[in-house]
Motif scaffolding. Structure first.
Motif, PDB file in Angstrom:
ATOM      1  N   VAL A  90      42.985 -28.151  36.120  1.00 44.47           N
ATOM      2  CA  VAL A  90      42.244 -27.039  35.527  1.00 44.47           C
ATOM      3  C   VAL A  90      40.851 -27.563  35.185  1.00 44.47           C
ATOM      4  O   VAL A  90      40.704 -28.669  34.651  1.00 44.47           O
ATOM      5  CB  VAL A  90      42.940 -26.500  34.258  1.00 44.47           C
ATOM      6  CG1 VAL A  90      42.084 -25.423  33.585  1.00 44.47           C
ATOM      7  CG2 VAL A  90      44.314 -25.940  34.593  1.00 44.47           C
ATOM      8  N   PHE A  91      39.830 -26.773  35.499  1.00 51.66           N
ATOM      9  CA  PHE A  91      38.442 -27.158  35.217  1.00 51.66           C
ATOM     10  C   PHE A  91      37.922 -26.327  34.062  1.00 51.66           C
ATOM     11  O   PHE A  91      38.121 -25.109  34.012  1.00 51.66           O
ATOM     12  CB  PHE A  91      37.582 -26.917  36.457  1.00 51.66           C
ATOM     13  CG  PHE A  91      36.144 -27.374  36.326  1.00 51.66           C
ATOM     14  CD1 PHE A  91      35.788 -28.674  36.661  1.00 51.66           C
ATOM     15  CD2 PHE A  91      35.156 -26.501  35.895  1.00 51.66           C
ATOM     16  CE1 PHE A  91      34.468 -29.090  36.560  1.00 51.66           C
ATOM     17  CE2 PHE A  91      33.835 -26.916  35.789  1.00 51.66           C
ATOM     18  CZ  PHE A  91      33.493 -28.208  36.121  1.00 51.66           C
ATOM     19  N   LYS A  92      37.252 -26.999  33.125  1.00 50.29           N
ATOM     20  CA  LYS A  92      36.574 -26.293  32.037  1.00 50.29           C
ATOM     21  C   LYS A  92      35.109 -26.704  32.017  1.00 50.29           C
ATOM     22  O   LYS A  92      34.767 -27.874  32.206  1.00 50.29           O
ATOM     23  CB  LYS A  92      37.228 -26.593  30.689  1.00 50.29           C
ATOM     24  CG  LYS A  92      38.432 -25.718  30.398  1.00 50.29           C
ATOM     25  CD  LYS A  92      38.772 -25.695  28.922  1.00 50.29           C
ATOM     26  CE  LYS A  92      39.785 -24.614  28.607  1.00 50.29           C
ATOM     27  NZ  LYS A  92      40.094 -24.538  27.170  1.00 50.29           N
ATOM     28  N   ASP A  93      34.268 -25.719  31.755  1.00 56.15           N
ATOM     29  CA  ASP A  93      32.828 -25.961  31.796  1.00 56.15           C
ATOM     30  C   ASP A  93      32.330 -26.610  30.511  1.00 56.15           C
ATOM     31  O   ASP A  93      32.651 -26.175  29.408  1.00 56.15           O
ATOM     32  CB  ASP A  93      32.098 -24.637  32.026  1.00 56.15           C
ATOM     33  CG  ASP A  93      32.485 -24.015  33.353  1.00 56.15           C
ATOM     34  OD1 ASP A  93      32.030 -24.526  34.386  1.00 56.15           O
ATOM     35  OD2 ASP A  93      33.259 -23.036  33.348  1.00 56.15           O
ATOM     36  N   PHE A  94      31.526 -27.645  30.702  1.00 59.98           N
ATOM     37  CA  PHE A  94      30.868 -28.326  29.587  1.00 59.98           C
ATOM     38  C   PHE A  94      29.414 -28.545  30.006  1.00 59.98           C
ATOM     39  O   PHE A  94      29.013 -29.647  30.397  1.00 59.98           O
ATOM     40  CB  PHE A  94      31.578 -29.655  29.284  1.00 59.98           C
ATOM     41  CG  PHE A  94      31.293 -30.186  27.906  1.00 59.98           C
ATOM     42  CD1 PHE A  94      31.856 -29.587  26.785  1.00 59.98           C
ATOM     43  CD2 PHE A  94      30.463 -31.285  27.722  1.00 59.98           C
ATOM     44  CE1 PHE A  94      31.602 -30.066  25.519  1.00 59.98           C
ATOM     45  CE2 PHE A  94      30.205 -31.775  26.457  1.00 59.98           C
ATOM     46  CZ  PHE A  94      30.776 -31.174  25.343  1.00 59.98           C
ATOM     47  N   PRO A  95      28.604 -27.462  29.957  1.00 59.90           N
ATOM     48  CA  PRO A  95      27.265 -27.476  30.553  1.00 59.90           C
ATOM     49  C   PRO A  95      26.220 -28.220  29.722  1.00 59.90           C
ATOM     50  O   PRO A  95      25.349 -27.617  29.083  1.00 59.90           O
ATOM     51  CB  PRO A  95      26.939 -25.981  30.670  1.00 59.90           C
ATOM     52  CG  PRO A  95      27.692 -25.343  29.547  1.00 59.90           C
ATOM     53  CD  PRO A  95      28.971 -26.127  29.430  1.00 59.90           C
ATOM     54  N   LEU A  96      26.267 -29.537  29.792  1.00 59.42           N
ATOM     55  CA  LEU A  96      25.356 -30.375  29.030  1.00 59.42           C
ATOM     56  C   LEU A  96      23.913 -30.266  29.499  1.00 59.42           C
ATOM     57  O   LEU A  96      22.993 -30.553  28.742  1.00 59.42           O
ATOM     58  CB  LEU A  96      25.798 -31.845  29.137  1.00 59.42           C
ATOM     59  CG  LEU A  96      27.020 -32.287  28.348  1.00 59.42           C
ATOM     60  CD1 LEU A  96      27.392 -33.711  28.743  1.00 59.42           C
ATOM     61  CD2 LEU A  96      26.733 -32.230  26.855  1.00 59.42           C
ATOM     62  N   ASN A  97      23.716 -29.900  30.768  1.00 59.69           N
ATOM     63  CA  ASN A  97      22.380 -29.951  31.350  1.00 59.69           C
ATOM     64  C   ASN A  97      21.612 -28.641  31.262  1.00 59.69           C
ATOM     65  O   ASN A  97      20.674 -28.420  32.022  1.00 59.69           O
ATOM     66  CB  ASN A  97      22.482 -30.404  32.811  1.00 59.69           C
ATOM     67  CG  ASN A  97      22.737 -31.897  32.904  1.00 59.69           C
ATOM     68  OD1 ASN A  97      21.937 -32.705  32.442  1.00 59.69           O
ATOM     69  ND2 ASN A  97      23.867 -32.274  33.494  1.00 59.69           N
ATOM     70  N   GLY A  98      22.005 -27.777  30.360  1.00 62.71           N
ATOM     71  CA  GLY A  98      21.182 -26.634  30.060  1.00 62.71           C
ATOM     72  C   GLY A  98      21.488 -25.347  30.804  1.00 62.71           C
ATOM     73  O   GLY A  98      22.554 -25.187  31.413  1.00 62.71           O
ATOM     74  N   PRO A  99      20.520 -24.405  30.769  1.00 60.49           N
ATOM     75  CA  PRO A  99      20.743 -23.043  31.282  1.00 60.49           C
ATOM     76  C   PRO A  99      21.157 -22.972  32.744  1.00 60.49           C
ATOM     77  O   PRO A  99      21.954 -22.093  33.111  1.00 60.49           O
ATOM     78  CB  PRO A  99      19.375 -22.374  31.063  1.00 60.49           C
ATOM     79  CG  PRO A  99      18.755 -23.126  29.938  1.00 60.49           C
ATOM     80  CD  PRO A  99      19.204 -24.535  30.115  1.00 60.49           C
ATOM     81  N   ASP A 100      20.643 -23.862  33.588  1.00 61.63           N
ATOM     82  CA  ASP A 100      21.031 -23.808  35.005  1.00 61.63           C
ATOM     83  C   ASP A 100      22.518 -24.104  35.171  1.00 61.63           C
ATOM     84  O   ASP A 100      23.201 -23.484  35.997  1.00 61.63           O
ATOM     85  CB  ASP A 100      20.213 -24.797  35.834  1.00 61.63           C
ATOM     86  CG  ASP A 100      18.772 -24.335  36.028  1.00 61.63           C
ATOM     87  OD1 ASP A 100      18.448 -23.203  35.623  1.00 61.63           O
ATOM     88  OD2 ASP A 100      17.974 -25.116  36.578  1.00 61.63           O
ATOM     89  N   SER A 101      23.015 -25.042  34.389  1.00 61.21           N
ATOM     90  CA  SER A 101      24.443 -25.365  34.441  1.00 61.21           C
ATOM     91  C   SER A 101      25.287 -24.201  33.946  1.00 61.21           C
ATOM     92  O   SER A 101      26.360 -23.916  34.489  1.00 61.21           O
ATOM     93  CB  SER A 101      24.739 -26.620  33.614  1.00 61.21           C
ATOM     94  OG  SER A 101      24.124 -27.758  34.173  1.00 61.21           O
ATOM     95  N   VAL A 102      24.800 -23.528  32.909  1.00 59.60           N
ATOM     96  CA  VAL A 102      25.501 -22.353  32.397  1.00 59.60           C
ATOM     97  C   VAL A 102      25.553 -21.268  33.474  1.00 59.60           C
ATOM     98  O   VAL A 102      26.602 -20.658  33.715  1.00 59.60           O
ATOM     99  CB  VAL A 102      24.816 -21.814  31.121  1.00 59.60           C
ATOM    100  CG1 VAL A 102      25.454 -20.484  30.694  1.00 59.60           C
ATOM    101  CG2 VAL A 102      24.918 -22.828  29.989  1.00 59.60           C
ATOM    102  N   MET A 103      24.416 -21.041  34.151  1.00 54.50           N
ATOM    103  CA  MET A 103      24.362 -20.000  35.174  1.00 54.50           C
ATOM    104  C   MET A 103      25.297 -20.319  36.340  1.00 54.50           C
ATOM    105  O   MET A 103      25.972 -19.425  36.863  1.00 54.50           O
ATOM    106  CB  MET A 103      22.926 -19.833  35.678  1.00 54.50           C
ATOM    107  CG  MET A 103      22.756 -18.696  36.676  1.00 54.50           C
ATOM    108  SD  MET A 103      21.027 -18.219  36.986  1.00 54.50           S
ATOM    109  CE  MET A 103      20.373 -19.762  37.662  1.00 54.50           C
TER     110      MET A 103
END
Length: 213
Positions: A90-103
């Motif tokens: 299972v993959f969970k998002d941990f967008p440390l690198n900012g808005p582009d990672s979130v998008m």
């Protein structure tokens, strides 16, 4: 898989690469976290839902070491353990690198609306272009959607609406609350104990955790 996790026997493996494999989380947290709570709001399961061992990967689509894990290690785990029903991912998002990672993370869940989460997820890593280099844009996300044959009208409507922004940010917040502080990080568990691997470690470290479980 709703049993409470019990603390495992401490395991620390030290190698030149700085491997960290240890029990997780602290005792008070271990008594309240269940496997269901850990994987809730994560990706669709890759592999058999009945597999006795779960890998919960915390990742960022711009992360260098996440990319290396997908390039160097995941294929072997997939072939020998996931496809054989021994392990699920299972993959969970941990967008440390900012808005582009979130998008990018939002886009993966828009793809999931069309039952193509893992195809899109893999396409993102296939086209990885570094950390904060500008490779994640609306245009590139649309190209990836074309590559995995998504309905573009539905995909773009989903992404424009911000439908999954709170979902992604909630995943990030939950990770912080339970001590995730780097990508990739992995929680590997069965119904009795949970172990943590921090960083892109060699395949042997993952095999060791499977043996321990």
């Amino acid at each position: 898989m709703a049993k409470l996790f019990l603390l495992a026997i401490p395991v620390v493996i030290g190698v030149i690469t700085g491997t960290f494999l240890a029990d997780f989380p602290a005792e008070t947290e271990a008594r309240t976290l269940t496997s269901t709570k850990l994987i809730d709001n994560g990706s669709p399961i890759l592999g058999s839902s009945d597999a006795p061992i779960t890998i919960l990967e915390w990742g960022d689509y711009q992360c260098t070491f996440c990319y290396r894990f997908h390039q160097d290690t995941l294929d072997k785990i997939d072939e020998d353990f996931i496809k054989t029903g021994k392990v699920k991912l299972v993959f969970k998002d941990f967008p440390l690198n900012g808005p582009d990672s979130v998008m990018a993370a939002e886009a993966s869940y828009c793809a999931n609306d069309q039952k193509k989460y893992w195809q899109y997820h893999d396409e993102l890593y296939k086209n990885w272009g570094g950390e904060k280099t500008g490779w994640i844009t609306r245009d590139s996300l649309e190209r990836f959607a074309i590559s995995v044959e998504l309905d573009l009208e539905k995909f773009n409507a989903c992404l424009d609406s911000g439908k999954y922004q709170n979902h992604v940010l909630s995943s990030y917040k939950f990770g912080q609350e339970i001590g995730i502080d780097a990508t990739p990080s992995f929680l590997i568990f069965n119904d009795e104990k949970v172990m943590k691997i921090r960083g892109n470690q060699p395949l042997e470290i993952f095999l060791k955790s499977f043996e321990e479980l």
